[in-house]
Design a protein around this motif. Sequence first.
Motif, mmCIF file in Angstrom:
data_model
loop_
_atom_site.group_PDB
_atom_site.id
_atom_site.type_symbol
_atom_site.label_atom_id
_atom_site.label_comp_id
_atom_site.label_asym_id
_atom_site.label_seq_id
_atom_site.Cartn_x
_atom_site.Cartn_y
_atom_site.Cartn_z
ATOM 1 N N GLU A 159 20.451 -2.403 0.464
ATOM 2 C CA GLU A 159 19.185 -2.748 0.153
ATOM 3 C C GLU A 159 18.394 -3.506 1.216
ATOM 4 O O GLU A 159 17.310 -3.713 1.282
ATOM 5 C CB GLU A 159 19.691 -4.258 -0.898
ATOM 6 C CG GLU A 159 19.974 -3.579 -2.163
ATOM 7 C CD GLU A 159 18.931 -2.684 -2.877
ATOM 8 O OE1 GLU A 159 17.771 -3.306 -3.220
ATOM 9 O OE2 GLU A 159 19.190 -1.496 -2.840
ATOM 10 N N LEU A 199 17.688 -11.765 2.587
ATOM 11 C CA LEU A 199 18.258 -11.095 1.337
ATOM 12 C C LEU A 199 17.206 -10.954 0.348
ATOM 13 O O LEU A 199 16.427 -11.990 -0.080
ATOM 14 C CB LEU A 199 19.541 -11.586 0.779
ATOM 15 C CG LEU A 199 20.643 -11.589 1.210
ATOM 16 C CD1 LEU A 199 21.780 -12.221 0.631
ATOM 17 C CD2 LEU A 199 21.004 -10.123 1.860
ATOM 18 N N ALA A 236 18.879 -7.716 -3.950
ATOM 19 C CA ALA A 236 20.249 -7.560 -2.944
ATOM 20 C C ALA A 236 21.244 -8.247 -3.688
ATOM 21 O O ALA A 236 21.043 -9.560 -4.099
ATOM 22 C CB ALA A 236 19.942 -7.858 -1.842
ATOM 23 N N ARG A 294 23.003 -3.010 -4.159
ATOM 24 C CA ARG A 294 22.052 -3.692 -5.077
ATOM 25 C C ARG A 294 22.472 -4.529 -6.265
ATOM 26 O O ARG A 294 23.479 -4.400 -6.730
ATOM 27 C CB ARG A 294 21.191 -2.412 -5.826
ATOM 28 C CG ARG A 294 19.968 -2.811 -6.595
ATOM 29 C CD ARG A 294 19.410 -1.508 -7.100
ATOM 30 N NE ARG A 294 18.370 -1.742 -8.150
ATOM 31 C CZ ARG A 294 17.007 -1.858 -7.388
ATOM 32 N NH1 ARG A 294 16.883 -1.554 -6.262
ATOM 33 N NH2 ARG A 294 15.859 -1.938 -8.449
#
Length: 285
Positions: free
Chosen positions: A99, A122, A126, A172
Motif C-alpha cells: 500500500e 500509512l 494500509a 491492504r
Amino acid sequence: MPLGNQLMLYPGEDFLLGPGDLIAVRVFMQPDYQATVRIDLDGNVKLPFIGSVNLRGLTVRTAQTLIAERLRTGEFYKNPEVTIQVLDTVNGSVMITGEVKATVPVATQRSLKDVLLTAGGLPATASHTVKIVRKKSDGSDEVLVVDLGTDLASSTAANVLIFPHDIIQITRASVVYVLGAFQRQGAVPLDQSSPLTLLQLAALSGGINFEGNFNDLRIIRTIGTDRKVVDVDIKKVRDGKAPDPVLQANDIVFLPTNAMKATLKGIGAAGVIAVVTILVAAHAY
C-alpha cells in the motif's frame, strides 16, 4: 562518528559488505593495528601488513575470518581476533512495498516509525500489521511481524530497528462492502485508528438514496465458514432509537430499495405531479 559508538553501527555480523562501505578494522588487544578504509569499486581494501584484500559480497563475519587468517598465515599475529565495524555505506536503503511504495535511504539503522514517516506515513487503506523481511547470512529470509496498533506516532512497537536491505511489506487494510441504495457502492477501507459504525459508513458512502428501504437494511457477516445476516432499521439508528452497530472486517452492508419509492424516483418530479393529477381527476370523476 566515534568508532566505539555501537548504536551507530550495523547489527551483528551478517551485514554484506560492498563497494563504498567505510569500515574500521582492528585486532583485539593489539592497539597498533587499526585501519579505517573504504572498499573500492572492485571490492578491495588495503590493510596494514597484508595489503589488498577483496571483501566484496562477504558478510562482516566472513571478512573478519579472512583477514584474521591472512594475518595468521603471514605470521604477523599468532591468533588474531579481528573486528570490523561498518561506519558508513552508500549502498544502504530500505524498500517498502504494498500500500506504500517507496525506497528510503538507511545508512546504518533507523526505527520503523522513522522509515514509515519518511515515506509519508500509512494511508487509511494500509494495514497496521506490517512484515519486515531481512536477508540472513545463509541466504534465507527472516520475517518479523510488527503490530503497530491504532496510532503509528505513539506506537512503541514502531521503534523496532530497520537496517539496510530490509524489505517492509504493507498489506491492504480490511474493508467493508456497501451495496444497494447508497449514493456510492463499493469497498470502504476500515481505518484501524478508530472503529467504523453503520452511520459513519452511510456518510462515507454519500448517504442513503431516497428509494432505500430504511427498515430492511442487512449486515451480512462472515464468522469462520458461516454467514450471518443481521437485520437493522437504519432509520431507528439515525433517530437514536437503536444502537449504532460497529462494523467488522469484510462485513457486507446491503440496503434494498422500496419498490414504490424506486418507481417514483424513476419517473421524476414531473411524473409524480402527473400521477397525482390523474388520481385527483379520477377521484373527482
